[in-house]
Design a protein around this motif. Structure first.
Motif, PDB file in Angstrom:
ATOM      1  N   LEU A 141       0.797  -1.221   0.000  1.00  0.00           N
ATOM      2  CA  LEU A 141       0.000   0.000   0.000  1.00  0.00           C
ATOM      3  C   LEU A 141       0.836   1.280   0.000  1.00  0.00           C
ATOM      4  O   LEU A 141       0.437   2.270  -0.621  1.00  0.00           O
ATOM      5  CB  LEU A 141      -0.931   0.003   1.220  1.00  0.00           C
ATOM      6  N   VAL A 142       1.961   1.296   0.683  1.00  0.00           N
ATOM      7  CA  VAL A 142       2.712   2.554   0.830  1.00  0.00           C
ATOM      8  C   VAL A 142       3.085   3.167  -0.519  1.00  0.00           C
ATOM      9  O   VAL A 142       2.856   4.367  -0.745  1.00  0.00           O
ATOM     10  CB  VAL A 142       3.958   2.342   1.713  1.00  0.00           C
ATOM     11  N   PRO A 143       3.654   2.425  -1.485  1.00  0.00           N
ATOM     12  CA  PRO A 143       3.959   3.054  -2.781  1.00  0.00           C
ATOM     13  C   PRO A 143       2.711   3.596  -3.474  1.00  0.00           C
ATOM     14  O   PRO A 143       2.758   4.675  -4.091  1.00  0.00           O
ATOM     15  CB  PRO A 143       4.590   1.915  -3.588  1.00  0.00           C
ATOM     16  N   GLY A 144       1.599   2.866  -3.381  1.00  0.00           N
ATOM     17  CA  GLY A 144       0.372   3.344  -4.000  1.00  0.00           C
ATOM     18  C   GLY A 144      -0.153   4.609  -3.348  1.00  0.00           C
ATOM     19  O   GLY A 144      -0.644   5.519  -4.028  1.00  0.00           O
ATOM     20  N   ILE A 145      -0.052   4.692  -2.029  1.00  0.00           N
ATOM     21  CA  ILE A 145      -0.507   5.887  -1.325  1.00  0.00           C
ATOM     22  C   ILE A 145       0.377   7.085  -1.660  1.00  0.00           C
ATOM     23  O   ILE A 145      -0.114   8.218  -1.772  1.00  0.00           O
ATOM     24  CB  ILE A 145      -0.531   5.624   0.195  1.00  0.00           C
ATOM     25  N   ILE A 146       1.661   6.861  -1.837  1.00  0.00           N
ATOM     26  CA  ILE A 146       2.549   7.956  -2.268  1.00  0.00           C
ATOM     27  C   ILE A 146       2.111   8.462  -3.641  1.00  0.00           C
ATOM     28  O   ILE A 146       2.049   9.677  -3.882  1.00  0.00           O
ATOM     29  CB  ILE A 146       4.012   7.491  -2.301  1.00  0.00           C
ATOM     30  N   ALA A 147       1.797   7.535  -4.552  1.00  0.00           N
ATOM     31  CA  ALA A 147       1.310   7.932  -5.876  1.00  0.00           C
ATOM     32  C   ALA A 147      -0.001   8.697  -5.763  1.00  0.00           C
ATOM     33  O   ALA A 147      -0.217   9.694  -6.464  1.00  0.00           O
ATOM     34  CB  ALA A 147       1.131   6.693  -6.759  1.00  0.00           C
ATOM     35  N   LEU A 148      -0.889   8.242  -4.871  1.00  0.00           N
ATOM     36  CA  LEU A 148      -2.161   8.939  -4.661  1.00  0.00           C
ATOM     37  C   LEU A 148      -1.930  10.354  -4.135  1.00  0.00           C
ATOM     38  O   LEU A 148      -2.611  11.296  -4.551  1.00  0.00           O
ATOM     39  CB  LEU A 148      -3.019   8.145  -3.671  1.00  0.00           C
TER      40      LEU A 148
ATOM     41  N   SER B 164       2.579   4.220  -9.424  1.00  0.00           N
ATOM     42  CA  SER B 164       2.444   3.265  -8.319  1.00  0.00           C
ATOM     43  C   SER B 164       3.213   1.977  -8.600  1.00  0.00           C
ATOM     44  O   SER B 164       3.878   1.427  -7.711  1.00  0.00           O
ATOM     45  CB  SER B 164       0.969   2.967  -8.053  1.00  0.00           C
ATOM     46  N   THR B 165       3.162   1.503  -9.843  1.00  0.00           N
ATOM     47  CA  THR B 165       3.883   0.277 -10.199  1.00  0.00           C
ATOM     48  C   THR B 165       5.392   0.498 -10.115  1.00  0.00           C
ATOM     49  O   THR B 165       6.132  -0.362  -9.616  1.00  0.00           O
ATOM     50  CB  THR B 165       3.492  -0.178 -11.614  1.00  0.00           C
TER      51      THR B 165
ATOM     52  N   PRO C 183      12.869   1.237 -12.782  1.00  0.00           N
ATOM     53  CA  PRO C 183      11.775   0.773 -13.662  1.00  0.00           C
ATOM     54  C   PRO C 183      11.704   1.627 -14.926  1.00  0.00           C
ATOM     55  O   PRO C 183      10.971   2.621 -14.983  1.00  0.00           O
ATOM     56  CB  PRO C 183      10.537   0.943 -12.783  1.00  0.00           C
ATOM     57  N   VAL C 184      12.435   1.227 -15.936  1.00  0.00           N
ATOM     58  CA  VAL C 184      12.572   2.042 -17.144  1.00  0.00           C
ATOM     59  C   VAL C 184      11.217   2.279 -17.814  1.00  0.00           C
ATOM     60  O   VAL C 184      10.883   3.406 -18.199  1.00  0.00           O
ATOM     61  CB  VAL C 184      13.542   1.364 -18.138  1.00  0.00           C
ATOM     62  N   GLY C 185      10.434   1.223 -17.961  1.00  0.00           N
ATOM     63  CA  GLY C 185       9.152   1.364 -18.651  1.00  0.00           C
ATOM     64  C   GLY C 185       8.227   2.354 -17.967  1.00  0.00           C
ATOM     65  O   GLY C 185       7.603   3.194 -18.630  1.00  0.00           O
ATOM     66  N   ASN C 186       8.121   2.278 -16.654  1.00  0.00           N
ATOM     67  CA  ASN C 186       7.263   3.203 -15.918  1.00  0.00           C
ATOM     68  C   ASN C 186       7.769   4.632 -16.011  1.00  0.00           C
ATOM     69  O   ASN C 186       6.978   5.576 -16.146  1.00  0.00           O
ATOM     70  CB  ASN C 186       7.182   2.780 -14.447  1.00  0.00           C
ATOM     71  N   ALA C 187       9.083   4.807 -15.949  1.00  0.00           N
ATOM     72  CA  ALA C 187       9.653   6.149 -16.048  1.00  0.00           C
ATOM     73  C   ALA C 187       9.396   6.751 -17.431  1.00  0.00           C
ATOM     74  O   ALA C 187       9.051   7.938 -17.550  1.00  0.00           O
ATOM     75  CB  ALA C 187      11.156   6.109 -15.770  1.00  0.00           C
ATOM     76  N   VAL C 188       9.541   5.944 -18.482  1.00  0.00           N
ATOM     77  CA  VAL C 188       9.298   6.430 -19.839  1.00  0.00           C
ATOM     78  C   VAL C 188       7.823   6.790 -20.011  1.00  0.00           C
ATOM     79  O   VAL C 188       7.484   7.816 -20.631  1.00  0.00           O
ATOM     80  CB  VAL C 188       9.729   5.373 -20.872  1.00  0.00           C
ATOM     81  N   THR C 189       6.928   5.981 -19.450  1.00  0.00           N
ATOM     82  CA  THR C 189       5.492   6.279 -19.524  1.00  0.00           C
ATOM     83  C   THR C 189       5.178   7.620 -18.891  1.00  0.00           C
ATOM     84  O   THR C 189       4.455   8.453 -19.458  1.00  0.00           O
ATOM     85  CB  THR C 189       4.681   5.173 -18.831  1.00  0.00           C
TER      86      THR C 189
ATOM     87  N   VAL D  36     -11.906  12.052 -12.107  1.00  0.00           N
ATOM     88  CA  VAL D  36     -10.641  11.398 -12.457  1.00  0.00           C
ATOM     89  C   VAL D  36      -9.962  10.844 -11.211  1.00  0.00           C
ATOM     90  O   VAL D  36      -9.404   9.744 -11.213  1.00  0.00           O
ATOM     91  CB  VAL D  36      -9.723  12.383 -13.199  1.00  0.00           C
ATOM     92  N   TYR D  37     -10.015  11.616 -10.131  1.00  0.00           N
ATOM     93  CA  TYR D  37      -9.418  11.173  -8.865  1.00  0.00           C
ATOM     94  C   TYR D  37     -10.029   9.855  -8.408  1.00  0.00           C
ATOM     95  O   TYR D  37      -9.305   8.909  -8.037  1.00  0.00           O
ATOM     96  CB  TYR D  37      -9.626  12.264  -7.812  1.00  0.00           C
ATOM     97  N   ILE D  38     -11.345   9.772  -8.431  1.00  0.00           N
ATOM     98  CA  ILE D  38     -12.033   8.562  -7.959  1.00  0.00           C
ATOM     99  C   ILE D  38     -11.737   7.383  -8.886  1.00  0.00           C
ATOM    100  O   ILE D  38     -11.468   6.260  -8.428  1.00  0.00           O
ATOM    101  CB  ILE D  38     -13.545   8.816  -7.869  1.00  0.00           C
ATOM    102  N   VAL D  39     -11.771   7.626 -10.209  1.00  0.00           N
ATOM    103  CA  VAL D  39     -11.528   6.544 -11.166  1.00  0.00           C
ATOM    104  C   VAL D  39     -10.111   6.001 -11.013  1.00  0.00           C
ATOM    105  O   VAL D  39      -9.894   4.777 -10.932  1.00  0.00           O
ATOM    106  CB  VAL D  39     -11.773   7.036 -12.607  1.00  0.00           C
ATOM    107  N   LEU D  40      -9.122   6.892 -10.964  1.00  0.00           N
ATOM    108  CA  LEU D  40      -7.733   6.445 -10.844  1.00  0.00           C
ATOM    109  C   LEU D  40      -7.455   5.820  -9.488  1.00  0.00           C
ATOM    110  O   LEU D  40      -6.572   4.967  -9.355  1.00  0.00           O
ATOM    111  CB  LEU D  40      -6.781   7.614 -11.100  1.00  0.00           C
ATOM    112  N   LEU D  41      -8.192   6.243  -8.458  1.00  0.00           N
ATOM    113  CA  LEU D  41      -8.073   5.600  -7.160  1.00  0.00           C
ATOM    114  C   LEU D  41      -8.464   4.127  -7.254  1.00  0.00           C
ATOM    115  O   LEU D  41      -7.860   3.265  -6.605  1.00  0.00           O
ATOM    116  CB  LEU D  41      -8.957   6.319  -6.141  1.00  0.00           C
ATOM    117  N   GLY D  42      -9.457   3.844  -8.094  1.00  0.00           N
ATOM    118  CA  GLY D  42      -9.932   2.474  -8.211  1.00  0.00           C
ATOM    119  C   GLY D  42      -9.138   1.614  -9.172  1.00  0.00           C
ATOM    120  O   GLY D  42      -8.919   0.426  -8.903  1.00  0.00           O
ATOM    121  N   VAL D  43      -8.702   2.198 -10.299  1.00  0.00           N
ATOM    122  CA  VAL D  43      -8.075   1.363 -11.345  1.00  0.00           C
ATOM    123  C   VAL D  43      -6.609   1.698 -11.580  1.00  0.00           C
ATOM    124  O   VAL D  43      -6.004   1.152 -12.496  1.00  0.00           O
ATOM    125  CB  VAL D  43      -8.852   1.499 -12.677  1.00  0.00           C
ATOM    126  N   GLY D  44      -6.033   2.575 -10.761  1.00  0.00           N
ATOM    127  CA  GLY D  44      -4.654   3.005 -10.991  1.00  0.00           C
ATOM    128  C   GLY D  44      -3.612   2.246 -10.211  1.00  0.00           C
ATOM    129  O   GLY D  44      -2.445   2.661 -10.156  1.00  0.00           O
ATOM    130  N   GLY D  45      -3.988   1.123  -9.587  1.00  0.00           N
ATOM    131  CA  GLY D  45      -3.015   0.354  -8.838  1.00  0.00           C
ATOM    132  C   GLY D  45      -2.648   0.971  -7.507  1.00  0.00           C
ATOM    133  O   GLY D  45      -1.642   0.597  -6.908  1.00  0.00           O
TER     134      GLY D  45
END
Length: 270
Positions: free
Chosen positions: A80-87, A231-232, A245-251, A197-206
């Motif tokens: 949860l901690v990485p996801g909460i940081i992203a949130l 978050s990933t 994480p190269v792919g995530n950084a490029v995204t 957008v906040y609510i949607v990404l909270l649910g499907v954004g990992g």
């Protein structure tokens, strides 16, 4: 009268003794700092924004860690901690900034600020400094709570550099999206859209729920969302010991470049 002499009062300076006028604006760094301090105080005095950027992420972290509401591999707090940081980054750089900027634009605040010595690049710089300052406050608060409830990251020494870099890329991406929305939509539409957008990404954004819980065909798409990428990427570094994480950084870099470019071309200040 004392001893035959009158007490002399203060003598007003003559015109030749007045200090020479020094017209001109303050140095740009001083103006940016003053505006950033003002914006930060405004955010921290706004109960709704304070709830959004500070209270909700911490409450979600505590609630989903202490109660078995989310099933994940390993300990829940580590997931949860990485996801909460992203949130938290999304809350500050996107939702809060989009809503505040939208209403500043509606009420003519941006137009008035544009007439001051603080230039528009200076105003953007001040808003950027404000976002970073609030994110630092969020980060400290989240880390304190996370450690208190048992979080122990499994990260390599490179995480000291990689984590701030990912957060910076995420901040740029979300800020660009916030300015794109606030600069093209009406304030009421920005308010509704940013919260949606906040609510949607909270649910499907990992953030709260593992992307592995979604259908296999949807996972690659969800990882391409800015919240999914952030978050990933943070989870890979802080939970799985990944170096970078190269792919995530490029995204995140692509999201930031596209959003900022579109915002710069379409933003209307009034």
């Amino acid at each position: 009268m004392t001893g035959g002499h009158e007490l002399a009062g203060p003598v007003a300076p003559t015109a030749s003794q007045w200090p020479a006028p020094a017209p001109g604006a303050a140095p740009l760094p001083a103006m940016i700092t003053a505006q950033a301090v003002l914006e930060t105080r405004t955010i921290l005095r706004n109960g709704e924004q304070l709830l959004l950027i500070l209270i909700i992420p911490v409450l979600l972290l505590a609630a989903f860690t202490l109660e078995p509401l989310v099933k994940s591999e390993g300990r829940r707090v580590d997931f949860l901690v990485p996801g909460i940081i992203a949130l938290a980054v999304m809350s500050t750089a996107f939702t809060s900034q989009a809503i505040a900027t939208g209403f500043e634009r509606r009420y003519g605040v941006l137009k008035r600020l544009g007439a001051t010595p603080l230039s528009r690049p200076g105003l953007i710089a001040a808003k950027t400094v404000t976002v970073i300052a609030v994110e630092l406050l969020q980060g400290v608060l989240i880390l304190i709570v996370a450690v208190a409830i048992g979080w122990r990251p499994d990260a390599s020494p490179a995480a000291i550099v990689v984590v701030p870099l990912l957060i910076l890329l995420g901040t740029a991406a979300f800020s660009g999206l916030a300015l794109l929305m606030a600069g093209t939509l009406r304030a009421e539409a920005t308010l509704a859209g940013a919260n949606l957008v906040y609510i949607v990404l909270l649910g499907v954004g990992g953030v709260i729920f593992p992307l592995a819980k979604f259908p296999a065909g949807a996972r690659p798409v969800l990882e391409l969302l800015p919240t999914g990428a952030l978050s990933t990427g943070l989870r890979g570094v802080l939970q799985q010991g990944a170096a970078f994480p190269v792919g995530n950084a490029v995204t995140l870099l692509i999201w930031a470049a596209v959003a900022i470019t579109l915002a710069a071309r379409t933003f209307r200040w009034e």
